[in-house]
Design an enzyme around this catalytic site. Structure first.
Site, PDB file in Angstrom:
ATOM      1  N   HIS A 199       5.110 -26.003  -5.132  1.00  0.00           N
ATOM      2  CA  HIS A 199       4.901 -26.332  -6.540  1.00  0.00           C
ATOM      3  C   HIS A 199       4.491 -25.107  -7.354  1.00  0.00           C
ATOM      4  O   HIS A 199       5.189 -24.685  -8.270  1.00  0.00           O
ATOM      5  CB  HIS A 199       3.848 -27.442  -6.670  1.00  0.00           C
ATOM      6  N   LYS A 232     -11.875   2.578   2.696  1.00  0.00           N
ATOM      7  CA  LYS A 232     -12.552   2.808   3.972  1.00  0.00           C
ATOM      8  C   LYS A 232     -13.814   3.647   3.776  1.00  0.00           C
ATOM      9  O   LYS A 232     -14.868   3.370   4.367  1.00  0.00           O
ATOM     10  CB  LYS A 232     -11.602   3.510   4.939  1.00  0.00           C
ATOM     11  N   GLU A 261       0.815  -1.210   0.000  1.00  0.00           N
ATOM     12  CA  GLU A 261       0.000   0.000   0.000  1.00  0.00           C
ATOM     13  C   GLU A 261       0.848   1.259   0.000  1.00  0.00           C
ATOM     14  O   GLU A 261       0.391   2.330  -0.389  1.00  0.00           O
ATOM     15  CB  GLU A 261      -0.956   0.013   1.200  1.00  0.00           C
TER      16      GLU A 261
END
Length: 204
Positions: free
Chosen positions: A31, A133, A2
């Site tokens: 893998h 938010k 972020e």
């Protein structure tokens, strides 16, 4: 991620800058993860973090020391990436404790700040996080309005609800109502979920 994922640089120019960071431990995702790194797109570098002292709380199993396998996986994975021409760096800690963990966090914090300076973005401004938010707060506010509207017990379609709440799209209403109906909140949906336009929602 972020801190570096930015649309604009400090000059206001569109750059869409950022780094994708992924991690695992030991043989987890060996893998798919290592296969991608070794033979996929070469647009990354790998950071290996090694702890020399074995954790005392992990006892040997049938004479085998689990930490030996972790060490083997680290060396083997690093070798496989090197053979594939992939870049990596290794950081070794003598032991994992509060001091070494704090130093490791501080190291990567400074690396993020330095990288941000190099690509001319502000690592400490996070408009994307703030947007998420605000959007979440908006959804909760919309849910409160929706519940108030349905409190009269009248069945309404998504389109009727959209019009009543003056929304551009019924999509957020669909997601909210799907959640409410699935959690014994007293809401009912009559119709086919696969055909949202056929649904009628009410509170019983």
């Amino acid at each position: 991620m972020e801190s570096l994922g930015k649309k604009l640089d400090r000059a206001g120019q569109v750059v869409h800058q950022g780094l994708a960071v992924y991690g695992n431990k030991g043989s987890t995702d060996q893998h798919a993860y290592v296969q991608q790194l070794r033979d996929g797109v070469d647009n990354f570098f790998a950071s290996f973090i090694e702890v020399l002292e074995d954790p005392a709380e992990i006892a040997p199993i049938d004479g085998e020391v689990p930490a030996d396998f972790l060490s083997g996986f680290l060396q083997g994975t690093r070798s496989a990436l090197m053979e594939g021409g992939r870049q990596s760096l290794s950081i070794t800690l003598r032991r994992l404790d509060a001091t070494s963990l704090g130093a490791l966090i501080a190291l990567f914090e400074r690396a993020v700040g330095l990288y941000a300076e190099l690509v001319n973005v502000n690592a400490y401004d996070q408009p994307g996080v703030e947007a998420g938010k605000k959007a979440a707060a908006g959804i909760l506010e919309l849910q409160a309005k929706l519940e108030l509207l349905l409190a009269d017990g009248v069945a309404r379609s998504l389109e009727e609800l959209r019009q009543s709440l003056a929304l551009d799209s019924p999509e957020p209403l669909f997601w909210i109502l799907r959640h409410l109906c699935a959690n014994a909140r007293g809401y009912q949906a009559n119709g086919q979920w696969g055909q949202p336009s056929s649904l009628l929602f009410s509170r019983g």
